[in-house]
Design a protein around this motif. Structure first.
Motif, mmCIF file in Angstrom:
data_model
loop_
_atom_site.group_PDB
_atom_site.id
_atom_site.type_symbol
_atom_site.label_atom_id
_atom_site.label_comp_id
_atom_site.label_asym_id
_atom_site.label_seq_id
_atom_site.Cartn_x
_atom_site.Cartn_y
_atom_site.Cartn_z
ATOM 1 N N ARG A 34 1.124 -1.429 0.581
ATOM 2 C CA ARG A 34 -0.322 0.019 0.504
ATOM 3 C C ARG A 34 0.757 1.242 0.143
ATOM 4 N NH1 ARG A 34 -2.244 0.361 6.155
ATOM 5 N NH2 ARG A 34 -0.219 0.382 7.224
ATOM 6 N N ILE A 35 0.285 2.423 -0.037
ATOM 7 C CA ILE A 35 1.171 3.946 -0.674
ATOM 8 C C ILE A 35 0.506 4.609 0.805
ATOM 9 C CG2 ILE A 35 1.555 5.618 -1.105
ATOM 10 C CD1 ILE A 35 1.441 3.934 -4.356
ATOM 11 N N ASN A 36 1.386 4.283 1.768
ATOM 12 C CA ASN A 36 0.035 5.223 2.664
ATOM 13 C C ASN A 36 0.896 5.621 3.986
ATOM 14 O OD1 ASN A 36 -1.725 5.680 5.181
ATOM 15 N ND2 ASN A 36 -2.778 3.471 5.273
ATOM 16 N N PRO A 37 1.579 7.132 4.023
ATOM 17 C CA PRO A 37 2.323 7.642 4.832
ATOM 18 C C PRO A 37 1.551 8.601 5.841
ATOM 19 C CG PRO A 37 1.850 9.149 2.484
ATOM 20 C CD PRO A 37 0.885 7.975 2.106
ATOM 21 N N ALA A 38 0.600 7.848 6.117
ATOM 22 C CA ALA A 38 -0.076 8.569 7.791
ATOM 23 C C ALA A 38 0.188 7.291 8.328
ATOM 24 C CB ALA A 38 -1.484 9.142 7.326
ATOM 25 N N GLU A 98 -8.774 22.029 6.628
ATOM 26 C CA GLU A 98 -9.744 20.839 6.626
ATOM 27 C C GLU A 98 -8.423 19.728 6.269
ATOM 28 O OE1 GLU A 98 -12.451 20.847 8.563
ATOM 29 O OE2 GLU A 98 -12.835 22.717 8.786
ATOM 30 N N ASP A 99 -8.047 19.529 5.302
ATOM 31 C CA ASP A 99 -6.878 18.313 5.417
ATOM 32 C C ASP A 99 -6.152 17.940 5.939
ATOM 33 O OD1 ASP A 99 -9.005 17.999 2.549
ATOM 34 O OD2 ASP A 99 -7.887 19.603 1.261
ATOM 35 N N VAL A 100 -5.745 19.430 6.129
ATOM 36 C CA VAL A 100 -4.885 19.326 7.499
ATOM 37 C C VAL A 100 -5.192 18.814 8.305
ATOM 38 C CG1 VAL A 100 -2.736 20.742 8.824
ATOM 39 C CG2 VAL A 100 -3.465 20.919 6.404
ATOM 40 N N LYS A 101 -6.140 19.185 9.326
ATOM 41 C CA LYS A 101 -7.028 18.899 10.578
ATOM 42 C C LYS A 101 -6.579 17.352 10.084
ATOM 43 C CE LYS A 101 -10.582 19.529 13.594
ATOM 44 N NZ LYS A 101 -10.576 19.510 14.753
ATOM 45 N N PHE A 102 -7.761 16.590 9.351
ATOM 46 C CA PHE A 102 -8.129 16.062 9.231
ATOM 47 C C PHE A 102 -7.342 14.448 9.299
ATOM 48 C CE2 PHE A 102 -8.570 11.992 6.075
ATOM 49 C CZ PHE A 102 -10.280 11.196 6.714
ATOM 50 N N THR A 103 -5.982 14.955 8.412
ATOM 51 C CA THR A 103 -4.677 14.080 8.926
ATOM 52 C C THR A 103 -3.772 14.396 10.171
ATOM 53 O OG1 THR A 103 -4.397 15.049 6.435
ATOM 54 C CG2 THR A 103 -2.694 13.605 7.306
ATOM 55 N N PHE A 104 -4.005 15.580 10.552
ATOM 56 C CA PHE A 104 -2.997 14.856 11.709
ATOM 57 C C PHE A 104 -3.774 14.284 13.232
ATOM 58 C CE2 PHE A 104 -0.597 17.925 9.544
ATOM 59 C CZ PHE A 104 0.697 16.641 9.524
ATOM 60 N N GLU A 105 -5.587 14.557 12.438
ATOM 61 C CA GLU A 105 -6.113 13.705 13.787
ATOM 62 C C GLU A 105 -6.389 12.282 13.270
ATOM 63 O OE1 GLU A 105 -8.563 17.187 15.537
ATOM 64 O OE2 GLU A 105 -9.940 15.387 13.888
ATOM 65 N N MET A 149 6.308 18.249 10.756
ATOM 66 C CA MET A 149 5.285 18.159 9.575
ATOM 67 C C MET A 149 5.762 18.449 8.281
ATOM 68 S SD MET A 149 2.510 19.900 11.631
ATOM 69 C CE MET A 149 2.140 18.577 12.307
ATOM 70 N N THR A 150 6.248 17.597 8.117
ATOM 71 C CA THR A 150 6.442 17.230 6.611
ATOM 72 C C THR A 150 6.401 16.092 6.524
ATOM 73 O OG1 THR A 150 8.008 15.624 6.963
ATOM 74 C CG2 THR A 150 8.933 17.802 7.110
ATOM 75 N N LYS A 151 4.759 15.849 7.076
ATOM 76 C CA LYS A 151 3.994 14.523 7.020
ATOM 77 C C LYS A 151 3.834 14.335 5.601
ATOM 78 C CE LYS A 151 4.660 10.819 8.488
ATOM 79 N NZ LYS A 151 5.406 10.713 8.879
ATOM 80 N N PRO A 152 3.087 13.482 4.942
ATOM 81 C CA PRO A 152 2.200 14.626 4.080
ATOM 82 C C PRO A 152 0.886 14.339 4.599
ATOM 83 C CG PRO A 152 4.011 12.349 3.310
ATOM 84 C CD PRO A 152 3.982 12.842 4.467
ATOM 85 N N VAL A 153 0.584 15.189 3.816
ATOM 86 C CA VAL A 153 -1.039 15.792 3.947
ATOM 87 C C VAL A 153 -2.471 14.907 3.003
ATOM 88 C CG1 VAL A 153 -3.575 17.455 4.339
ATOM 89 C CG2 VAL A 153 -0.679 17.800 5.207
ATOM 90 N N MET A 154 -3.546 14.577 4.061
ATOM 91 C CA MET A 154 -4.330 13.617 2.967
ATOM 92 C C MET A 154 -5.391 14.618 2.667
ATOM 93 S SD MET A 154 -1.424 10.580 2.651
ATOM 94 C CE MET A 154 -2.706 9.337 2.575
ATOM 95 N N PRO A 155 -6.271 13.736 1.670
ATOM 96 C CA PRO A 155 -7.613 14.294 1.278
ATOM 97 C C PRO A 155 -8.711 13.971 1.865
ATOM 98 C CG PRO A 155 -6.910 12.500 -0.541
ATOM 99 C CD PRO A 155 -5.563 12.587 0.516
ATOM 100 N N HIS A 157 -11.984 14.781 1.939
ATOM 101 C CA HIS A 157 -13.030 14.250 1.343
ATOM 102 C C HIS A 157 -13.022 13.044 0.461
ATOM 103 C CE1 HIS A 157 -10.297 15.554 -2.342
ATOM 104 N NE2 HIS A 157 -10.434 14.921 -3.107
ATOM 105 N N LEU A 158 -11.679 11.951 0.053
ATOM 106 C CA LEU A 158 -11.434 11.030 -0.146
ATOM 107 C C LEU A 158 -11.346 9.929 0.942
ATOM 108 C CD1 LEU A 158 -9.539 11.773 -3.625
ATOM 109 C CD2 LEU A 158 -12.072 10.623 -2.947
ATOM 110 N N LEU A 159 -11.088 10.124 2.001
ATOM 111 C CA LEU A 159 -10.568 9.250 3.126
ATOM 112 C C LEU A 159 -11.717 9.479 4.041
ATOM 113 C CD1 LEU A 159 -6.898 10.119 3.234
ATOM 114 C CD2 LEU A 159 -7.982 7.036 3.252
ATOM 115 N N GLU A 160 -12.694 10.327 4.300
ATOM 116 C CA GLU A 160 -13.854 10.279 5.921
ATOM 117 C C GLU A 160 -14.604 9.697 5.095
ATOM 118 O OE1 GLU A 160 -15.769 13.792 7.351
ATOM 119 O OE2 GLU A 160 -15.940 13.623 4.729
ATOM 120 N N GLY A 161 -14.689 8.799 6.149
ATOM 121 C CA GLY A 161 -15.405 7.676 7.054
ATOM 122 C C GLY A 161 -14.823 6.143 5.994
ATOM 123 N N GLU A 162 -13.478 6.380 5.618
ATOM 124 C CA GLU A 162 -12.442 4.951 5.168
ATOM 125 C C GLU A 162 -11.974 4.515 6.550
ATOM 126 O OE1 GLU A 162 -11.727 3.709 1.806
ATOM 127 O OE2 GLU A 162 -13.991 4.338 1.509
#
Length: 507
Positions: A34-38, A98-105, A149-155, A157-162
């Motif tokens: 998988r490609i999952n940097p988070a 919102e993407d930033v908040k979503f990723t790190f949470e 904060m160099t950690k990649p930010v994730m979208p 709108h595509l990952l919410e609920g996933e």
């Protein structure tokens, strides 16, 4: 969401360059599930597809990326980031706070089991101020915060609920980075094309193909046959390219060390951890460096040797069979008729695992096992065909490194119950000093804390350190722009940091 999988019977480099003016780079890559940097890290592909709020330059200093600027309120322990405007995800949707908040949470959520969570445990809350402004409120000082904060930010709108561990998104990722995901031919190739609308300026190379080659020896052969343009090679294969006018070899310094990781969750080491110093003295590190790496590296004694906070005055455990024997005897061990050290009537016996396809680790495991047998330990080396069983093994050859802030790959690797502490190591003093170093911005206090951390770690070792490894890359000489002076991370990760500046001539 549906993943874009493509399955084919073969591979042809020319298939990716249909137009005469298109350029394609084929890189010899390890395999991906998988490609999952988070959730994961140390993957070369991340920097091509994603961006963090911050980034590293060629000197490994923090620079802006998705965040164009930031302020730090010392009194309230708050970082406020001002984001680049007009940035789009690869699917055309706008990137926002919102993407930033979503990723790190998501990274911080224990339910997601991210090995990166310890990097962010000082975050108390994340506040979206407006579409392009986000604030991180901390509970404690974390001097390494901008590093993380160099950690990649994730979208969102595509990952919410996933499910962050199993989502199909991670087989067809969408980022903001300089390259867009195109297709994944399972076990064969991952193909990306440049993002023409990249906010930091479009790359020069049109297509990048990660060709999956899991065996180190095969990478060298495929470079020579023209199937690959760039790949990391082992020191023993350097001679195949050094005098070949069609290639350039890059000998790059890294923070990447190798050694034996002991599994302290295994009952054997719960009973015999006090013998690890004796094992350390029985390893001839220089012999391993010379035989496996052909002196392409440096003898290792600790995790921060390539970092400004290294403490060179700790115990190095230089090869000394007399000291080794003294420790075994002090622990009540005796030698049997065949010269093997025994405890409670049983030989000191364990197996060192190495990763399938990683010839350097395999060679190190075999030589270390041989050295330990000569020192009177009943030790074997093994390469498990089904992969390493982290939970069940006794020990294995590990690779880590701290090329950036010293908190990186120390706090979460050696801290008790932290996300990347795969050994199950626990030392109250190590925990205390790592926390002290993280929570002070005073350089002298950090230096003192890291010095004490290294002393405590050396006194009660988590690993048997072997050596630091130079990263050797062979590249077709038509590739221009590779920065050979940058200090790379563990596993040699980092060569693509300036990919947008690379060019391919006369392809």
């Amino acid at each position: 969401m549906a993943a874009a999988f493509v399955f084919s019977a073969g591979f042809s480099k020319t298939a990716f360059a249909d137009e005469a003016d298109k350029t394609t780079l084929v890189y010899g890559s390890t395999d991906y599930t998988r490609i999952n940097p988070a959730m994961d890290e140390h993957c070369e592909i991340n920097v091509l597809l994603f961006d963090g709020l911050t980034d590293h330059d060629g000197d490994n200093q923090i620079i802006p990326r998705l965040a164009k600027s930031w302020e730090y309120d010392e009194e309230n322990l708050t970082y406020t980031f001002h984001l680049e405007e007009g940035v789009k995800w690869h699917d055309g949707e706008p990137f926002t706070a919102e993407d930033v908040k979503f990723t790190f949470e998501a990274i911080m959520d224990p339910a997601n089991e991210s090995e990166n969570a310890p990097d962010y445990e000082d975050i108390e809350s994340i506040e979206v101020i407006d579409e392009h402004t986000v604030a991180f409120h901390l509970s404690n000082v974390n001097t390494a915060f901008l590093e993380y904060m160099t950690k990649p930010v994730m979208p969102k709108h595509l990952l919410e609920g996933e499910d962050w561990q199993t989502s199909d998104f991670f087989r067809a990722p969408v980022g903001t980075g300089p390259y867009k995901f195109v297709s994944w031919d399972a076990g064969q190739t991952i193909t990306m094309e440049k993002n023409e609308e990249y906010f930091a300026g479009a790359a020069n190379i049109d297509t990048i193909v990660f060709k999956i080659v899991t065996d180190d020896n095969a990478k060298a052969m495929q470079l020579l046959s023209g199937e690959l343009d760039l790949a990391q090679i082992t020191p023993k294969e350097e001679s195949l390219f050094a005098d070949n006018d069609e290639f350039k070899v890059y000998d790059m310094t890294t923070s990447d060390y190798r050694g034996i990781l002991y599994n302290f969750n295994n009952e054997y080491w719960q009973e015999n951890a006090d013998l690890i110093p004796a094992i350390n003295y029985a390893i001839d590190r220089k012999a391993i460096l010379d035989a496996v790496l052909l002196d392409k590296g440096e003898v290792a004694y600790g995790p921060l040797q390539r970092n400004k906070y290294n403490n060179e005055n700790v115990e190095h455990y230089d090869y000394n069979l007399e000291k080794s024997a003294e420790i075994f005897e002090a622990a009540g061990c005796t030698q049997d008729a065949d010269g093997y050290w025994c405890r409670n009537g049983e030989r000191i016996s364990f197996t060192i695992n190495a990763t399938l396809g990683d010839q350097v680790r395999i060679d190190m495991a075999q030589i270390a096992a041989q050295q330990l047998r000569e020192a009177g330990l009943d030790v074997k080396a093994d390469v498990p065909a089904g992969g390493i069983d982290w939970a069940g093994q006794e020990c294995c050859i590990i690779g880590w490194g701290s090329p950036f802030d010293a908190d990186d790959h120390t706090y979460k690797v050696f801290g008790t119950d932290k996300g990347a502490n795969y050994s199950g190591y626990s030392n109250a003093l190590v925990d205390e000093y790592l926390t002290q170093a993280r929570q002070t911005e005073d350089e002298n206090e950090r230096k003192e804390a890291y010095a004490k951390f290294q002393e405590a770690l050396a006194e009660t070792p988590a690993y048997t350190f072997f050596c630091y490894i130079d990263a050797l890359y062979a590249a077709e000489n038509t590739i221009q722009g590779i920065d050979e002076d940058t200090v790379l991370g563990h596993h040699g990760v980092g060569i693509f940091w300036n990919i947008c500046d690379w060019t391919i001539e006369n392809q």
